[in-house]
Design an enzyme around this catalytic site. Structure first.
Site, PDB file in Angstrom:
ATOM      1  N   CYS A   1       0.863  -1.186   0.000  1.00  0.00           N
ATOM      2  CA  CYS A   1       0.000   0.000   0.000  1.00  0.00           C
ATOM      3  C   CYS A   1       0.899   1.236   0.000  1.00  0.00           C
ATOM      4  O   CYS A   1       2.079   1.151  -0.376  1.00  0.00           O
ATOM      5  CB  CYS A   1      -0.990  -0.020   1.167  1.00  0.00           C
ATOM      6  SG  CYS A   1      -0.251   0.055   2.805  1.00  0.00           S
TER       7      CYS A   1
ATOM      8  N   ARG B   1      -3.392  -0.527   5.460  1.00  0.00           N
ATOM      9  CA  ARG B   1      -4.007  -1.616   4.679  1.00  0.00           C
ATOM     10  C   ARG B   1      -3.116  -2.837   4.508  1.00  0.00           C
ATOM     11  O   ARG B   1      -3.550  -3.967   4.771  1.00  0.00           O
ATOM     12  CB  ARG B   1      -4.405  -1.086   3.278  1.00  0.00           C
ATOM     13  CG  ARG B   1      -5.513  -0.066   3.326  1.00  0.00           C
ATOM     14  CD  ARG B   1      -5.660   0.687   2.021  1.00  0.00           C
ATOM     15  NE  ARG B   1      -4.498   1.546   1.770  1.00  0.00           N
ATOM     16  CZ  ARG B   1      -4.295   2.246   0.659  1.00  0.00           C
ATOM     17  NH1 ARG B   1      -5.168   2.161  -0.322  1.00  0.00           N
ATOM     18  NH2 ARG B   1      -3.238   3.010   0.542  1.00  0.00           N
TER      19      ARG B   1
ATOM     20  N   ASP C   1      -8.221   3.900   1.234  1.00  0.00           N
ATOM     21  CA  ASP C   1      -7.250   4.231   2.277  1.00  0.00           C
ATOM     22  C   ASP C   1      -7.992   4.738   3.519  1.00  0.00           C
ATOM     23  O   ASP C   1      -8.640   5.786   3.455  1.00  0.00           O
ATOM     24  CB  ASP C   1      -6.295   5.304   1.746  1.00  0.00           C
ATOM     25  CG  ASP C   1      -5.060   5.426   2.606  1.00  0.00           C
ATOM     26  OD1 ASP C   1      -5.111   5.002   3.785  1.00  0.00           O
ATOM     27  OD2 ASP C   1      -4.048   5.931   2.109  1.00  0.00           O
TER      28      ASP C   1
HETATM   29  P1  4NP Z   1      -1.793   2.903   4.087  1.00  0.00           P
HETATM   30  O1  4NP Z   1      -2.358   4.293   4.640  1.00  0.00           O
HETATM   31  O2  4NP Z   1      -1.253   3.171   2.705  1.00  0.00           O
HETATM   32  O3  4NP Z   1      -2.993   1.999   4.045  1.00  0.00           O
HETATM   33  O4  4NP Z   1      -0.741   2.450   5.057  1.00  0.00           O
HETATM   34  C1  4NP Z   1      -1.574   5.439   4.739  1.00  0.00           C
HETATM   35  C2  4NP Z   1      -0.753   5.607   5.826  1.00  0.00           C
HETATM   36  C3  4NP Z   1       0.014   6.749   5.931  1.00  0.00           C
HETATM   37  C4  4NP Z   1      -0.051   7.732   4.956  1.00  0.00           C
HETATM   38  C5  4NP Z   1      -0.876   7.547   3.861  1.00  0.00           C
HETATM   39  C6  4NP Z   1      -1.628   6.399   3.759  1.00  0.00           C
HETATM   40  N1  4NP Z   1       0.716   8.902   5.063  1.00  0.00           N
HETATM   41  O5  4NP Z   1       0.542   9.811   4.239  1.00  0.00           O
HETATM   42  O6  4NP Z   1       1.562   9.009   5.971  1.00  0.00           O
END
Ligand code: 4NP
Length: 158
Positions: free
Chosen positions: A7, A13, A123
């Site tokens: 991800c 995720r 997300d």
């Molecule tokens: P992930 O969610 O891709 O599902 O882990 C996110 C976690 C952190 C960030 C963006 C999406 N971030 O911008 O730090």
């Protein structure tokens, strides 16, 4: 089988996808290695988001020992298949992989449930806890399908 879940941040995720598929593979008697990574490196070394950890635990899956890492192009050599959570992960992985990009080894996770539709696992990072529960259910159903597909293939070749 060595499977990598990818991800953006590797804290919401893909840690769920890693924990869920690992557990289902174990229950099915499959000796799979399932890991996860993020296209972004901002959270490297961090444990999963507390709401992913909480929702996983409520469903009997312990992801608390996972630590975030960034995707590297050599992951295409070290894994048999890579699942990404959304189309922007797919494009990012493609840009990061250069000559090691292998279209035959990568797909969106939800294409297991909805072939060819390129649906995203949304997300949950920007929302509240209910988003994490929704994401859990989507990933759980896709991982059931992966195990089902694989155990059917194994039976067919025996
Ligand atoms: P992930 O969610 O891709 O599902 O882990 C996110 C976690 C952190 C960030 C963006 C999406 N971030 O911008 O730090």
């Amino acid at each position: 089988m060595r499977i990598l879940m990818v991800c953006l941040g590797n804290i919401c995720r893909s840690p769920l996808a890693e924990g869920i598929l690992q557990q289902k593979a174990g229950t099915a008697g499959l000796e799979w290695r399932v890991e996860s990574a993020g296209t972004g490196g901002w959270h490297t070394g961090e444990p999963p988001h507390h709401l992913s950890t909480k929702v996983a635990k409520l469903n009997g899956v312990d992801i608390s020992n996972q630590r975030a890492r960034q995707f590297v192009k050599e992951d295409f050599l070290n894994y048999d298949f890579i699942y990404v959570m959304d189309s922007s992960n797919y494009v990012d992985v493609k840009h990061m992989s250069g000559t090691l990009w292998n279209e035959a080894k990568i797909d969106l996770l939800l294409n297991e449930l909805y072939p060819g539709e390129n649906r995203a696992v949304p997300d949950p990072w920007y929302g509240k806890e209910d988003g994490y529960h929704q994401v859990y259910e989507l990933i759980d159903a896709a991982c059931d399908r992966i195990i089902q597909k694989h155990t059917q293939e194994v039976r067919a070749t025996k």
